[in-house]
Design a protein around this motif. Structure first.
Motif, PDB file in Angstrom:
ATOM      1  N   ASP A  20      -5.015  -8.057   3.279  1.00  0.00           N
ATOM      2  CA  ASP A  20      -4.481  -6.896   2.557  1.00  0.00           C
ATOM      3  C   ASP A  20      -5.501  -6.306   1.590  1.00  0.00           C
ATOM      4  OD1 ASP A  20      -2.077  -7.108   3.856  1.00  0.00           O
ATOM      5  OD2 ASP A  20      -1.055  -8.152   2.226  1.00  0.00           O
ATOM      6  N   THR A  21      -6.179  -7.177   0.821  1.00  0.00           N
ATOM      7  CA  THR A  21      -7.132  -6.656  -0.159  1.00  0.00           C
ATOM      8  C   THR A  21      -8.334  -6.016   0.540  1.00  0.00           C
ATOM      9  OG1 THR A  21      -8.326  -8.769  -0.396  1.00  0.00           O
ATOM     10  CG2 THR A  21      -6.459  -8.363  -1.886  1.00  0.00           C
TER      11      THR A  21
ATOM     12  N   LEU B 171       0.832  -1.203   0.000  1.00  0.00           N
ATOM     13  CA  LEU B 171       0.000   0.000   0.000  1.00  0.00           C
ATOM     14  C   LEU B 171       0.870   1.257   0.000  1.00  0.00           C
ATOM     15  CD1 LEU B 171      -2.770  -1.093   2.539  1.00  0.00           C
ATOM     16  CD2 LEU B 171      -2.775  -1.269   0.040  1.00  0.00           C
TER      17      LEU B 171
ATOM     18  N   ALA C  13      -7.257  -2.629   1.816  1.00  0.00           N
ATOM     19  CA  ALA C  13      -7.198  -1.675   0.704  1.00  0.00           C
ATOM     20  C   ALA C  13      -8.607  -1.270   0.270  1.00  0.00           C
ATOM     21  CB  ALA C  13      -6.441  -2.281  -0.467  1.00  0.00           C
TER      22      ALA C  13
END
Length: 251
Positions: A199-200, A4, A203
């Motif tokens: 993580d996705t 990121l 985000a």
């Protein structure tokens, strides 16, 4: 792992904003371009996993904006047809590696651009006509399959919707409602296949305000913008990005 960093946000923010504008004001047919752009910096799985929650946020925002302005019978047939398409997409994703998915995303992008050029030049004509239920459900199935692989259900759905002779706003509202349902269908298989990650999802949460802003901007632009300019730029970016993904997949 999704980094990121500045490069991620330099690509992700315009991509998500663009997807919101498309879904909010231009039928959503090119919203899948966000996944294509993100696949340049993420794995295909990360790109589609990141986008699904954002697309669902956009869907909810857009459904409210176009509430009850859709053609329900048309939307219902596409939704029902999409179910086996989503199931087939899940099976295909399970056996395909990242380069195969990358290749499929690139081919869908170039195929969509070729389809639109053929329509614009009169090589392909789609006229309003009566179609059988089998044809209607077929296009729903294709929309479900391509939506699962790359969130690109809009183009095949458009092939059917363009035969219905809908007004601009009814077309937009019907598309919004249809893909609200199709994206909901994809949620469980995406989770089961491990497409989502911490993580996705992180985000997606960070980018959610961008998604909402994109929808609101799209609803406003729906009334005033030159659609030909919007789509011309979209097709140019899609052609370049799709070719790059195919090149990466094959090399």
């Amino acid at each position: 792992m999704v980094d990121l960093g500045p490069m991620f946000f330099a690509v992700a923010i315009p991509a998500v904003l663009f997807a919101g504008v498309s879904k909010g004001g231009f039928g959503g047919g090119v919203a899948f371009a966000a996944s294509v752009f993100l696949a340049l910096i993420l794995t295909p799985g990360q790109a589609i996993g990141l986008m699904l929650p954002l697309l669902m946020v956009m869907d909810l925002t857009a459904v409210r904006a176009y509430w009850r302005r859709w053609d329900w019978p048309v939307a219902r047939r596409l939704m029902l047809g999409a179910l086996p398409g989503v199931a087939l997409g899940a099976l295909l994703y399970k056996v395909a590696d990242a380069d195969v998915v990358r290749l499929l995303i690139g081919l869908v992008a170039l195929g969509f651009v070729a389809f639109q050029i053929a329509r614009a030049r009169g090589w392909l004509r789609i006229e309003r006509r009566s179609v059988s239920p089998v044809v209607e459900y077929f296009w729903g199935g294709v929309a479900g399959l391509t939506s699962f692989i790359s969130h690109a259900g809009g183009p095949p759905a458009a092939v059917y919707l363009l035969t219905r002779g809908l007004t601009k706003t009814t077309y937009q509202a019907t598309t919004v409602l249809t893909f609200w349902a199709i994206n909901a269908f994809k949620l469980v298989p995406y989770g089961a296949l491990g497409i989502f990650s911490r993580d996705t999802l992180t985000a997606s949460l960070i980018l959610a305000p961008v998604a909402i802003a994109g929808i609101q901007l799209g609803v406003w632009l729906h009334r005033i913008v030159n659609e030909r300019l919007f789509f011309a730029l979209t097709y140019a970016f899609l052609a370049i990005t799709g070719a790059k993904l195919i090149f990466d997949a094959l090399t």
